[in-house]
Design a protein around this motif. Structure first.
Motif, mmCIF file in Angstrom:
data_model
loop_
_atom_site.group_PDB
_atom_site.id
_atom_site.type_symbol
_atom_site.label_atom_id
_atom_site.label_comp_id
_atom_site.label_asym_id
_atom_site.label_seq_id
_atom_site.Cartn_x
_atom_site.Cartn_y
_atom_site.Cartn_z
ATOM 1 N N TRP A 1 10.112 3.324 -7.087
ATOM 2 C CA TRP A 1 9.732 2.237 -6.197
ATOM 3 C C TRP A 1 9.758 2.657 -4.728
ATOM 4 N N GLU A 2 10.752 3.443 -4.354
ATOM 5 C CA GLU A 2 10.830 3.888 -2.964
ATOM 6 C C GLU A 2 9.627 4.744 -2.576
ATOM 7 N N SER A 3 9.129 5.510 -3.529
ATOM 8 C CA SER A 3 8.013 6.406 -3.236
ATOM 9 C C SER A 3 6.661 5.713 -3.279
ATOM 10 N N GLU A 4 6.648 4.453 -3.740
ATOM 11 C CA GLU A 4 5.380 3.765 -3.940
ATOM 12 C C GLU A 4 4.938 2.899 -2.759
ATOM 13 N N ASN A 5 5.700 2.891 -1.664
ATOM 14 C CA ASN A 5 5.211 2.163 -0.492
ATOM 15 C C ASN A 5 5.149 3.095 0.712
ATOM 16 N N MET A 6 4.528 2.641 1.778
ATOM 17 C CA MET A 6 4.232 3.494 2.923
ATOM 18 C C MET A 6 5.431 3.772 3.807
ATOM 19 N N LEU A 7 6.510 2.996 3.632
ATOM 20 C CA LEU A 7 7.717 3.221 4.417
ATOM 21 C C LEU A 7 8.741 4.063 3.664
ATOM 22 N N GLY A 8 8.512 4.272 2.374
ATOM 23 C CA GLY A 8 9.376 5.143 1.589
ATOM 24 C C GLY A 8 10.777 4.616 1.367
ATOM 25 N N ARG A 9 10.933 3.300 1.372
ATOM 26 C CA ARG A 9 12.258 2.702 1.140
ATOM 27 C C ARG A 9 12.087 1.305 0.569
ATOM 28 N N SER B 1 -1.144 -16.591 1.309
ATOM 29 C CA SER B 1 -0.109 -15.748 0.702
ATOM 30 C C SER B 1 0.240 -14.658 1.700
ATOM 31 N N LEU B 2 1.479 -14.667 2.150
ATOM 32 C CA LEU B 2 1.944 -13.694 3.130
ATOM 33 C C LEU B 2 2.615 -12.543 2.395
ATOM 34 N N VAL B 3 1.980 -11.367 2.405
ATOM 35 C CA VAL B 3 2.486 -10.198 1.682
ATOM 36 C C VAL B 3 3.283 -9.325 2.637
ATOM 37 N N ILE B 4 4.556 -9.078 2.300
ATOM 38 C CA ILE B 4 5.420 -8.200 3.091
ATOM 39 C C ILE B 4 6.025 -7.196 2.132
ATOM 40 N N ASP B 5 5.402 -6.023 2.030
ATOM 41 C CA ASP B 5 5.741 -5.086 0.952
ATOM 42 C C ASP B 5 5.845 -3.629 1.384
ATOM 43 N N GLY B 6 6.004 -3.412 2.700
ATOM 44 C CA GLY B 6 6.100 -2.030 3.168
ATOM 45 C C GLY B 6 4.826 -1.236 2.953
ATOM 46 N N GLY B 7 3.734 -1.926 2.746
ATOM 47 C CA GLY B 7 2.454 -1.254 2.535
ATOM 48 C C GLY B 7 2.164 -0.891 1.088
ATOM 49 N N HIS B 8 2.964 -1.392 0.171
ATOM 50 C CA HIS B 8 2.814 -1.035 -1.243
ATOM 51 C C HIS B 8 1.418 -1.340 -1.765
ATOM 52 N N THR B 9 0.913 -2.529 -1.445
ATOM 53 C CA THR B 9 -0.396 -2.941 -1.989
ATOM 54 C C THR B 9 -1.565 -2.483 -1.110
#
Length: 291
Positions: free
Chosen positions: A247-255, A281-289
């Motif tokens: 999961w940590e590796s799957e978003n743009m912030l790496g955490r 819909s407000l998406v806050i996901d570290g850039g995951h999607t």
């Protein structure tokens, strides 16, 4: 709506031939009022601990009277510590009610009593939810029903109960449905088809409630967090080897996120700062999607 109207200077008034649409008038809402929940009353489900409690605490800081509903029979020590802090140092206050969102009759009764305290109810943060990770081939009908009863039906009935009281006391306001980016994607490394489906249903429900209740002055939006370090997620990491790294590796912030990183969005969605936002819909996901 708290608004301050700036006087129009004579030079800005236009001529007698100007149409009303051409006559300019500026209005501003003071920043400290835009994000204030002072004097307002809210319900938070799943507010006994974790993300829901962190959101509730931030709401008391913004001035709200916040009533947390949770199926824990007695308040968690984390809640009691937060309640003590809020009641001593924050403008608002924090309250606890033992309740399972699947008990629709008691849910309606409890929310009615909360509204009656001050003859108002200004909104909801619906954060109660459960997660089951099981291969789709192994799910039983009972498994599906349990998850959907809490994550979707319970959430729906809570929103309905709150909206009824908002309409009864003529309180416009805001309902925040805590969905998830899992309602938009399949989570790599975790098989949770029913949980993800329930969150997709929540997102679609939010659009429909916004459509129906907008003319009543009630806004409805969905908050879609990415992966957050909560007690539920920590337990999942214990059960699925290597999932945290995936999961940590799957978003743009790496955490992973912390619950505190969603408090600003919560206050924004509940307050006058988002007064023209509904059905979103407000998406806050570290850039995951966003890959």
């Amino acid at each position: 709506m708290n608004q301050k109207t700036n006087p129009v200077k004579p030079s800005e008034q236009g001529s007698l031939n100007d149409s009303p649409a051409e006559t300019k008038m500026s209005t501003t809402v003071l920043p400290e009022r835009q994000f204030s929940l002072r004097g307002k009353v809210y319900v938070v489900t799943g507010g006994g601990r974790g993300l829901g409690l962190v959101m509730a605490e931030s709401m008391t800081e913004a001035g709200g009277e916040v009533h947390c509903l949770d199926r824990l029979r007695e308040p968690d020590p984390e809640f009691l510590a937060t309640q003590d802090l809020a009641n001593r140092e924050h403008v608002g206050s924090l309250h606890y009610h033992h309740l399972d969102v699947r008990d629709s009759e008691y849910l309606q009764e409890t929310i009615s009593k909360i509204a009656k305290r001050n003859n108002r109810l200004d909104g909801l943060v619906a954060a109660a939810g459960v997660l089951q990770h099981t291969d789709a081939i192994d799910y039983t009908a009972e498994d599906v029903t349990k998850t959907m009863d809490i994550n979707y039906t319970g959430l729906f009935m809570t929103a309905q109960a709150v909206a009824k009281q908002m309409m009864e006391y003529d309180c416009g306001g805001s309902i925040v449905l805590v969905a998830s980016m899992s309602g938009l994607i399949a989570n790599k490394g975790m098989n949770a088809p029913v949980y993800n489906s329930s969150k997709a249903a929540v997102i679609q429900l939010g659009r429909n409630l916004a459509m129906e209740w907008g003319k009543k002055g009630i806004r409805v939006n969905s908050l879609c967090p990415g992966h957050i370090l909560t007690p539920m997620v920590e337990q999942t990491f214990k059960e699925i080897d290597g999932l945290r790294h995936t999961w940590e590796s799957e978003n743009m912030l790496g955490r992973l996120a912390t619950p505190e990183e969603f408090t600003g969005a919560t206050i924004f969605l509940l307050s006058e700062a988002s007064r023209f936002m509904t059905g979103s819909s407000l998406v806050i996901d570290g850039g995951h999607t966003a890959w």
